[in-house]
Design an enzyme around this catalytic site. Structure first.
Site, PDB file in Angstrom:
ATOM      1  CD1 TRP A  60     -44.364 -31.829   7.493  1.00  9.52           C
ATOM      2  CD2 TRP A  60     -44.108 -33.252   5.782  1.00  9.52           C
ATOM      3  NE1 TRP A  60     -43.873 -33.011   7.997  1.00  9.52           N
ATOM      4  CE2 TRP A  60     -43.709 -33.904   6.971  1.00  9.52           C
ATOM      5  CE3 TRP A  60     -44.036 -33.964   4.585  1.00  9.52           C
ATOM      6  CZ2 TRP A  60     -43.230 -35.213   6.996  1.00  9.52           C
ATOM      7  CZ3 TRP A  60     -43.567 -35.269   4.595  1.00  9.52           C
ATOM      8  CH2 TRP A  60     -43.173 -35.877   5.792  1.00  9.52           C
ATOM      9  CB  SER A 109     -41.115 -16.383 -35.191  1.00 10.21           C
ATOM     10  OG  SER A 109     -40.352 -16.817 -34.101  1.00 10.21           O
ATOM     11  CB  CYS A 155     -48.900 -17.453 -25.154  1.00 11.00           C
ATOM     12  SG  CYS A 155     -49.005 -19.065 -25.956  1.00 11.00           S
TER      13      CYS A 155
END
Lengths: 444, 444
Positions: B430, B40, B44
């Protein structure tokens, strides 16, 4: 000769119309009138100027009146349009001058709600809507060496201003008529916001009925409420805004159910040659399929650009919104998108919801913070309808993924497995979004 | 009696199968074999453990072998499956023991690419793939009081490890065969990554041909290349991985074009009763419509859960991925999604692209950082095909919106006006996403 375009209101919406129409069609003769001393602003950054986070007020302005004038937009600041005469196609400026138009753009924004109590007109009582308001508040704080602020209201502007006043070093109290701040939010999330206010020494006084504002003794002003008396050097009334439809009503431009100006997807009103943009008009909500009133700066910008494109000859439809919105209050990021259960029911969905809390980044990483997610979906179809996200980091990224999911009419099955960019500094291998969607999916 | 499920490999994929199948069907007899000392896990977070950011190696593990055993999964760590005999439906463990299966799950992960040079087997030369690797590297650093590291390779693991070695206080050099690090990325963005390496005193040596690893004088090891000799206490070989299909090939489980195991949307291989999950198998890319090999931890988790659901009786299809991925290197967030121009052409699109840089948050706010966005779209349809985003903040939120846009097959017209949650601490009115999409739209 090109057509005469008259734009009433130079805020985010009106200024965007001017810029876009000018760019597309050099033959147009464009005049923009603005009551305030600046154009091309939104209220959004103003709390950060008042709080001293943004130092230079020039940064509140996307584009100065001078720049607009240079670009060929006749930009008239500090000028109020008093009347529209649509029969003769002209507007009358305060002072009497008359300006003809072929195309009229209403970018009249909002009017602030008054508290409706005696003393509200006293010096030191402010609202925050326009550029000038922020300058006046900032000056007042320094002129009076203000030590204490009272805020009336607890919506997002009120909350941002609580942070601003605290940043500026003022003792701050917030009076609200309900039990919890940000009452549009889920009560559990409003409680988290309340905790954040307390953690930052903002006093929150719920269940308030306002009576009057009087002269103070120790401080400049005195607020009288059902809870008694409280003094401060400044009182900010931030209990909401309404669409400013005074000129529109004068010439019988039809309003929508919301009381804001009715427009189509090209930002045209139902009157020939009259457009409306920004906070004075409605916007189409793609989730509910209804026209709603959502006075937000980014929407005003988009509507302005669409109107400008249409006036400039480049037909383009505004695709609508999903209702994404956010604010920060101290260390807390708060955001929502889509529609809530009440609105969902009103428009014929069968809403179900689930709430969870997870990790903003990988649980193993330092700097991880808790993030709370509420999802609302339609039971028979599994389609996402709305979401609220709150926490100290990673909130906006999540709400924007959910907004994109709403835009694309995605279901909980999509969101439960949607491909996001995983790395431990940014999220867990299963993102809280996946977990929340799968949780609500199981519930259905 | 329930079926015997044998899972080979207890990484993210295999462990997810075990957990989900166990939860859904208590009658199953589930054995999970893992060569490593833990199950498990994904690679990363390991760089963050090695770099001292994550202090406790227990945090690398989502769920311990003991927890799996408690839940009723017979979890056998430090055990290697040597052979699969699919005729007799049994696996043979190193040592000779045979275990029967009705359902076999291949979660065999990857094999690391070797540099293929003399001396590579020397003590102090590492690769990073498994849990044990990270423990061994960490121990080696402290036992040898390492002062200098050499990394061979410049992909995302290599880059994360450069940060890890610097965090651990080591002088760090990176040797790579090409000109720029992260060569999958747009060259301009690879240059930004290179600048970030330099800013953090990582020496980058391009155009490297490796010759040998020898014993060093001042440091433990010596790397010999076309550029001469360089010494270090540790050498990390991070030049890539391949799917580990040894057992699959033994029993003629068909592989895809990529060389990884071919699976369907239920994670079944083409052999009856044999599933594959995680880095050893392919995954469907929704953008290209092709099965690809994308060895990422979050995908392994999802595939594992889907296989577990199917084995547990709850039929569910894996909807595929869009290729979202990210890493951090020092202060830089780097992310991509979708497919690049080359892949787009290969699968029959007509790709066009545009690059821009904008503001991560409102330009007026302190703490604003530059953000770079590259969008790739299909010219005839305007559909988004892929994106790369890089910068010091706000990268992941943007790439995930673009990933959601890819998931929903949106066009540049959608993205140019997509409704995101605007507030000055989070973006401009924006968003750079809008601007990038409108820019590329105009180009089409």
């Amino acid at each position: 000769m090109g057509k005469n375009v008259v734009i009433i209101g130079g805020g985010a919406g009106g200024a965007s119309v001017a810029a876009e129409a000018r760019r597309l069609d050099p033959s147009l003769s464009i005049i923009m009138f603005e009551e305030d001393a600046q154009v091309s602003f939104t209220a959004c950054p103003m709390p950060y100027y008042i709080g001293g986070i943004i130092k230079d007020p020039a940064r509140l302005i996307a584009r100065t009146p001078e720049k607009f004038i240079e670009s060929g937009v006749d930009t008239q600041i500090n000028k109020r349009v008093e009347e529209v005469d649509d029969k003769n196609r002209e507007v009358r400026i305060a002072g009497g001058e008359k300006i003809p138009y072929d195309i009229l753009v209403l970018g009249t924004g909002t009017v602030v709600q008054k508290a409706g109590i005696p003393g509200e007109e006293k010096e030191g009582v402010f609202t925050l809507r326009e550029y000038n308001d922020s300058i006046r508040i900032k000056n007042w704080l320094s002129e009076t060496k203000a030590r204490k602020a009272i805020i009336i209201g607890a919506g997002f502007i009120a909350l941002e201003m609580a942070e601003a006043f605290r940043s500026a070093g003022l003792k701050t109290s917030m009076y609200y008529r309900r039990d919890l701040p940000a009452s549009h939010w889920d009560a559990e999330y409003s409680q988290i916001i309340l905790d954040e206010l307390k953690r930052n020494e903002v006093e929150f006084i719920p269940q308030t009925q306002l009576k009057a504002i009087e002269d103070g003794k120790e401080f400049r002003l005195k607020l009288v409420t059902n809870h008694g008396e409280d003094e401060a050097d400044i009182i900010l009334v931030a209990i909401g805004v309404r669409p400013n439809v005074k000129l529109a009503s004068q010439i019988a431009v039809p309003l929508g159910e919301t009381g804001a100006i009715k427009v189509n997807f090209s930002q045209q009103t139902e009157k020939e040659g009259i457009y409306a943009v920004g906070d004075c008009c409605e916007v189409f909500n793609r989730v509910s399929g209804r026209w709603v009133w959502l006075p937000l700066g980014d929407i005003a910008n988009k509507q302005g650009r669409i109107a400008g494109k249409n006036i400039g000859g480049a037909g383009l439809f505004f695709p609508g919104v999903v209702g994404a919105q956010s604010f920060k209050v101290f260390d807390l990021e708060v955001a929502m998108t889509g529609i809530d259960e009440k609105e969902a029911k009103r428009v014929g969905f069968n809403p179900v919801s689930a709430k969870m809390s997870g990790n903003a980044i990988a649980a193993s990483m330092p700097g991880n913070k808790k993030i709370w997610i509420k999802l609302i979906a339609d039971k028979p179809t599994g389609k996402l309808l709305g979401a609220q996200v709150i926490g100290e980091r990673g909130v906006i990224g999540r709400i924007n993924v959910l907004s994109a999911a709403l835009w694309g009419k995605m279901t909980l099955d999509d969101i439960g497995y949607i491909d996001t960019a995983y790395a431990p500094p940014f999220s867990g291998a299963w993102d809280p979004l996946h977990i929340a969607a799968q949780m609500l999916r199981r519930q259905i």
